[in-house]
Design a protein around this motif. Structure first.
Motif, PDB file in Angstrom:
ATOM      1  N   ASN A  67       0.410   8.917   6.279  1.00 54.66           N
ATOM      2  CA  ASN A  67       0.541   9.706   5.061  1.00 54.66           C
ATOM      3  C   ASN A  67       1.897   9.487   4.395  1.00 54.66           C
ATOM      4  OD1 ASN A  67       1.123  12.962   3.953  1.00 54.66           O
ATOM      5  ND2 ASN A  67      -0.604  11.768   3.212  1.00 54.66           N
ATOM      6  N   ASP A  72      -4.167   8.458   2.201  1.00 51.71           N
ATOM      7  CA  ASP A  72      -4.862   9.751   2.192  1.00 51.71           C
ATOM      8  C   ASP A  72      -5.567   9.881   3.530  1.00 51.71           C
ATOM      9  OD1 ASP A  72      -6.372  11.984   1.717  1.00 51.71           O
ATOM     10  OD2 ASP A  72      -7.546  11.138   0.082  1.00 51.71           O
ATOM     11  N   GLY A  97      -2.974  16.128   4.944  1.00 55.28           N
ATOM     12  CA  GLY A  97      -3.969  15.534   5.829  1.00 55.28           C
ATOM     13  C   GLY A  97      -5.064  16.528   6.140  1.00 55.28           C
TER      14      GLY A  97
END
Length: 212
Positions: A67, A72, A97
Motif C-alpha cells: 500500500n 490498492d 487496506g
C-alpha cells in the motif's frame, strides 16, 4: 487412515504470537524483512496503481508495504486474530487496506472482486492434498484477465514432494519445483519466471505467473 490437516492451528499460533508480544508470525526479526515485496518488484514492471490480493496475509505487513507503494490492497487469512491484528495495524499506521477472514480451501467460497495481482504470502505451502486444487481455483477466478500470481513458497531440494506434520496432522506441503509448476499450469496459470533459493533444510521458491 490419512490424517486431515488442521488449518485452524494457524489461529492458535497467531493467538500465541500476540500473547508473547511478537510483531507477527515467526517473530520480530522476520517482520523486519520485506524480502517477498522486493522479489516481486524485481519482476513487476507495472507503473499504474493496481488491485492486489494477498492470500494468507497474517497481520498485514506485506499488504502495508504494498500500500505504501501505491497498490490498492486486500488481505485474506483463515485466522480471525490475524485479521483483527491487520485491521488494528492499518488504522494505527494510517495505511489503507481491506482485510477479511476466509478459508481458501472451501469450494463454496466466493470472492466477489477481481484483482490485477494475487500474492501468495507463504500460504500455499500450508495447503494440503486436494485442497491445493481448490486454493488455486480460487486464485484463478480472483484474477482479472492476464492477472499476475506471485508464489513465495517452501520447495524441496530434489524431485520429491513431501509433507511435514505438527501435532500429528499434516502441516506443510513441500513441493518440488516441477510439481509446483505442474499444479499452476493445471490451474490455468503460466509460470514466466522461477527462482529457487538454497536453504539448509528445504529450499524456497518464487514463481511469477500469469492467468493464461
Amino acid at each position: 487412515m490419512k490424517m486431515k490437516p488442521n488449518y485452524h492451528v494457524h489461529e492458535e499460533m497467531y493467538v500465541e504470537a500476540r500473547q508473547v508480544g511478537w510483531e507477527g508470525w515467526g517473530g520480530n526479526e522476520r517482520m523486519s524483512k520485506a524480502t517477498l515485496v522486493e522479489r516481486f518488484l524485481d519482476l513487476y514492471d507495472g507503473s499504474k496503481q493496481v488491485k492486489l490480493l494477498e492470500l494468507g496475509c497474517g497481520e498485514g505487513h506485506h499488504c502495508r508495504a504494498f500500500n505504501k507503494l501505491g497498490f490498492d490492497v486486500t488481505g485474506i487469512d483463515i485466522s480471525p486474530t490475524a485479521i483483527a491484528w491487520a485491521k488494528e495495524k492499518a488504522k494505527a499506521t494510517g495505511l489503507k487496506g481491506e482485510y477479511f477472514t476466509a478459508d481458501l480451501t472451501l469450494k463454496s467460497l466466493k470472492l466477489s472482486e477481481r484483482y490485477d495481482v494475487a500474492i501468495d504470502g507463504n500460504c500455499l505451502h500450508c495447503i494440503i492434498g486436494e485442497d491445493r486444487t481448490t486454493f488455486l481455483d480460487h486464485v484463478y477466478s480472483s484474477l482479472s484477465d492476464n492477472g499476475i500470481f506471485f508464489v513465495s513458497s517452501l520447495c524441496s531440494k530434489d524431485e520429491s514432494s513431501y509433507e511435514t506434520h505438527k501435532n500429528n496432522a499434516p502441516y506443510r506441503h513441500i513441493a518440488s519445483q516441477n510439481s509446483l509448476i505442474r499444479e499452476l499450469e493445471k490451474a490455468g496459470l503460466q509460470a514466466l519466471n522461477v527462482k529457487v533459493y538454497e536453504r539448509e533444510n528445504s529450499n524456497h521458491i518464487t514463481v511469477f505467473a500469469i492467468k493464461a
